[in-house]
Enzyme design. Structure first.
Site, PDB file in Angstrom:
ATOM      1  CD  GLN A  26      -2.813  -1.189   2.412  1.00 55.73           C
ATOM      2  OE1 GLN A  26      -2.555  -1.942   3.339  1.00 55.73           O
ATOM      3  NE2 GLN A  26      -4.103  -0.388   2.250  1.00 55.73           N
ATOM      4  CG  HIS A 129      -0.980  -6.437   5.257  1.00 51.48           C
ATOM      5  ND1 HIS A 129      -1.018  -5.503   6.578  1.00 51.48           N
ATOM      6  CD2 HIS A 129      -1.974  -5.990   4.622  1.00 51.48           C
ATOM      7  CE1 HIS A 129      -2.162  -5.010   6.439  1.00 51.48           C
ATOM      8  NE2 HIS A 129      -3.070  -4.924   5.573  1.00 51.48           N
ATOM      9  CG  ASN A 175      -3.652  -7.509   7.844  1.00 53.78           C
ATOM     10  OD1 ASN A 175      -3.800  -6.940   8.880  1.00 53.78           O
ATOM     11  ND2 ASN A 175      -4.411  -7.401   6.860  1.00 53.78           N
ATOM     12  CD  GLU A 176      -7.985  -7.185   8.038  1.00 60.98           C
ATOM     13  OE1 GLU A 176      -8.240  -7.030   6.623  1.00 60.98           O
ATOM     14  OE2 GLU A 176      -8.176  -5.961   8.786  1.00 60.98           O
ATOM     15  CD  GLU A 388      -5.192  -2.775   9.534  1.00 60.41           C
ATOM     16  OE1 GLU A 388      -6.215  -2.628   8.942  1.00 60.41           O
ATOM     17  OE2 GLU A 388      -4.317  -3.613   8.999  1.00 60.41           O
ATOM     18  CD1 TRP A 436      -6.052   2.222   7.348  1.00 58.13           C
ATOM     19  CD2 TRP A 436      -4.216   0.914   7.943  1.00 58.13           C
ATOM     20  NE1 TRP A 436      -5.580   1.778   5.983  1.00 58.13           N
ATOM     21  CE2 TRP A 436      -4.302   0.980   6.407  1.00 58.13           C
ATOM     22  CE3 TRP A 436      -3.239  -0.100   8.456  1.00 58.13           C
ATOM     23  CZ2 TRP A 436      -3.529   0.164   5.557  1.00 58.13           C
ATOM     24  CZ3 TRP A 436      -2.457  -0.707   7.415  1.00 58.13           C
ATOM     25  CH2 TRP A 436      -2.745  -0.430   6.032  1.00 58.13           C
ATOM     26  CD  GLU A 443      -8.539   0.358   2.015  1.00 59.43           C
ATOM     27  OE1 GLU A 443      -7.307   0.683   2.513  1.00 59.43           O
ATOM     28  OE2 GLU A 443      -9.054  -0.400   2.305  1.00 59.43           O
TER      29      GLU A 443
HETATM   30  O1  LGS Z   1      -6.238  -0.865   4.246  1.00 55.04           O
HETATM   31  C1  LGS Z   1      -6.733  -1.725   5.032  1.00 55.04           C
HETATM   32  C2  LGS Z   1      -7.548  -1.228   5.929  1.00 55.04           C
HETATM   33  C3  LGS Z   1      -8.501  -0.307   5.568  1.00 55.04           C
HETATM   34  O2  LGS Z   1     -10.069  -0.868   6.102  1.00 55.04           O
HETATM   35  C4  LGS Z   1      -5.606  -2.615   5.543  1.00 55.04           C
HETATM   36  O3  LGS Z   1      -4.765  -3.109   4.739  1.00 55.04           O
HETATM   37  C5  LGS Z   1      -6.283  -3.998   5.795  1.00 55.04           C
HETATM   38  O4  LGS Z   1      -5.717  -4.717   6.729  1.00 55.04           O
HETATM   39  C6  LGS Z   1      -7.755  -3.665   6.517  1.00 55.04           C
HETATM   40  O5  LGS Z   1      -8.728  -4.634   6.110  1.00 55.04           O
HETATM   41  N1  LGS Z   1      -8.445  -2.410   6.358  1.00 55.04           N
HETATM   42  C7  LGS Z   1      -9.900  -1.972   6.251  1.00 55.04           C
HETATM   43  N2  LGS Z   1     -10.646  -2.922   6.611  1.00 55.04           N
HETATM   44  C8  LGS Z   1     -12.047  -2.841   6.592  1.00 55.04           C
HETATM   45  C9  LGS Z   1     -12.661  -3.921   6.024  1.00 55.04           C
HETATM   46  C10 LGS Z   1     -14.040  -3.804   5.698  1.00 55.04           C
HETATM   47  C11 LGS Z   1     -14.782  -4.754   4.748  1.00 55.04           C
HETATM   48  C12 LGS Z   1     -15.969  -4.448   4.065  1.00 55.04           C
HETATM   49  C13 LGS Z   1     -16.052  -4.064   3.011  1.00 55.04           C
HETATM   50  C14 LGS Z   1     -17.429  -4.050   2.525  1.00 55.04           C
HETATM   51  C15 LGS Z   1     -17.643  -3.377   0.948  1.00 55.04           C
END
Ligand code: LGS
Length: 484
Positions: A26, A129, A175-176, A388, A436, A443
């Site tokens: 990123q 990641h 990560n996740e 985060e 974060w 993104e």
């Molecule tokens: O940039 C990412 C952030 C921003 O929002 C980061 O790399 C990830 O680790 C993380 O997943 N991040 C993030 N997550 C929110 C995910 C929500 C998913 C729901 C989407 C619905 C359309």
């Protein structure tokens, strides 16, 4: 839902650590410099037609050439820790256990880690990641071959521990894993972009991927504990994401059960095997049947042994939703949680909270506090680190809004209040917080649209400008941290 609450600036522990988080793909850019190999994201962002808004991480924030300046900014903003990730293909360009190592890539991370330590900033390093080696995807389908992936990941992790572990004392394997499994292998919105074309009742890939990630995490945890921890004295764990779920209709037992099921599918899918050393949650076995892989006795022995080594729960958390059990229509093609719908509004038309510039992300600090309680009662032996948390502001394409990012300051203020209440009123150990993100960045499928940074990045000049939230966090962390 209580979102008109004022920020109270509630206290935080004296030892509460504050820092920011990023991920290699990123921010780094330099996608093909100095011997770096291609990752699945290098390929995914160049597919035609574009799945990432026509954008890619080839240049990103140009962090690769700005290490000293970026680390100095962190120090000026009062950060004492930094969560970063390593690009596997900078270190092993082809990714595999028999492939050559790229010393130039290792030297880049040496330089970054040394700069952080010189500024009194402790690195927390994520091994993976999302930017897996493309070659491993082409060789054997990456996570779909559990044994091959595990062997290659063990080799990569061992190399990282041996080369950086003298200075890195906090390690995160993945990560996740939920996002890797579901978004990468069910609805296809993240690399490698597999879709559930045949309907959810026949799809097996996401569960296989999750299984691989769990066992690879456990294997690498065991390697760290046996070969490195005795001398390096660091800690290791995994980072899990998760919204909190409120029932859509509080008086409907089906919705109350749906909210709990959704949390288990989201979090306990990984949390139960990894932190409790046991099988997947019962509701997953019931719903997925034989699509959910089975742990062998050897697997369970490994999980039981390593569950005691993980020394914190890494929590990525952004927002909350309402969960509703659907009974009047068949499951959607990619539904996989017993036909549960996720909504931002409940049966009374109340919103979970005000929307950021991403519709799914709303200010809902009450849900955050409830999630901290949910996690801590399921995994009571673990302290929690917020790995985060953050948001993009409405209207932030306007530089004035970006600089004075009131929406973000309020979001962060309220979420820190929720942590304070969880610590002092609910008795939960929360050790630290990573916002974060350090800076606006790429993104994923949303490209450069959502700006999550507390530092603004001008993508034409790559100039950095701290937003008011960066100063707000610096000051509020200082003021809130008492002496006890
Ligand atoms: O940039 C990412 C952030 C921003 O929002 C980061 O790399 C990830 O680790 C993380 O997943 N991040 C993030 N997550 C929110 C995910 C929500 C998913 C729901 C989407 C619905 C359309």
């Amino acid at each position: 839902m209580g979102y008109n609450l004022p920020v109270e600036n509630l206290k935080l522990p004296a030892v509460f650590t504050y820092g920011s988080a990023t991920a290699a793909y990123q921010i780094e850019g330099a996608a093909d410099r100095d011997g770096k190999g291609k990752s699945i994201w290098d390929v995914y962002t160049h597919l035609e037609p574009s799945r990432t808004n026509g954008e890619n991480g080839d240049v990103a924030c140009g962090h690769y050439d700005r290490v000293q300046d970026d680390v100095k900014l962190m120090a000026d903003l009062g950060m004492k820790t930094y969560r970063m990730s390593l690009s596997w293909t900078r270190i092993i360009p082809l990714g595999g256990r028999h492939d050559p190592v790229n010393e130039v890539g290792i030297a880049f991370y040496d330089k970054l880690i040394d700069a952080l330590l010189e500024h009194g900033i402790q690195p927390s390093v994520t091994l993976y990641h999302w930017d897996a080696p493309q070659t491993l995807y082409e060789r054997y389908g990456l996570f779909l071959d559990t044994a091959e992936f595990r062997a290659d990941f063990e080799h990569y992790a061992r190399l990282c521990f041996s080369r950086f572990g003298d200075r890195v004392k906090t390690w995160i394997t993945f990560n996740e894993p939920y996002i890797i499994s579901i978004f990468g292998h069910l609805n296809g919105t993240l690399a490698p972009g597999h879709c559930a074309e045949r309907g959810s009742d026949t799809v097996r890939e996401p569960w296989r991927v999750g299984h691989t990630l769990i066992l690879s995490h456990a294997a690498v945890t065991a390697i760290y504990a046996d070969e490195f921890q005795p001398t390096q004295q660091g800690r290791i764990s995994i980072v899990l994401n998760g919204h909190f779920y409120e029932p859509f209709d509080r008086s409907n037992p089906a919705d109350i059960a749906a909210a709990q099921t959704r949390l288990e599918f989201y979090i306990a899918w990984f949390g139960d095997p990894v932190f409790l050393g046991r099988d997947y949650p019962a509701c997953m076995r019931v719903y997925l049947g034989d699509r959910l892989p089975v742990f062998t006795e050897d697997d369970l022995d490994l999980l039981r042994a390593t569950s005691k080594i993980n020394s914190f729960y890494g929590m990525n958390h952004y927002s909350s939703k309402f969960a509703r059990q659907i009974t009047d229509r068949p499951p959607a093609k990619d539904d996989w949680t017993s036909n549960i719908e996720e909504l931002s509004t409940n049966i009374h038309g109340e919103e979970i909270g005000p929307a950021s510039s991403s519709a799914w992300l709303r200010i809902a600090p009450t849900g955050f506090r409830k999630l901290l309680n949910w996690v801590s009662s399921r995994y009571p032996h673990l302290p929690i680190i917020i790995t985060e948390n953050g948001c993009p502001c409405p209207g932030e394409t306007d530089m004035e809004v970006a600089k004075d990012d009131q929406f973000r300051q309020r979001y962060l203020g309220l979420y820190l209040d929720a942590i304070s209440r969880a610590i002092y009123e609910d008795g939960i150990e929360v050790q630290g917080y990573y916002v974060w993100s350090l800076m606006d960045n790429f993104e994923w499928s949303a490209g450069y649209g959502p700006r999550f940074g507390i530092i603004h990045v001008d993508y034409d000049t790559l100039g950095r400008t701290p937003k008011n939230s960066a100063y707000y966090l610096r000051d509020t962390m200082e003021q809130r941290r008492g002496t006890s």
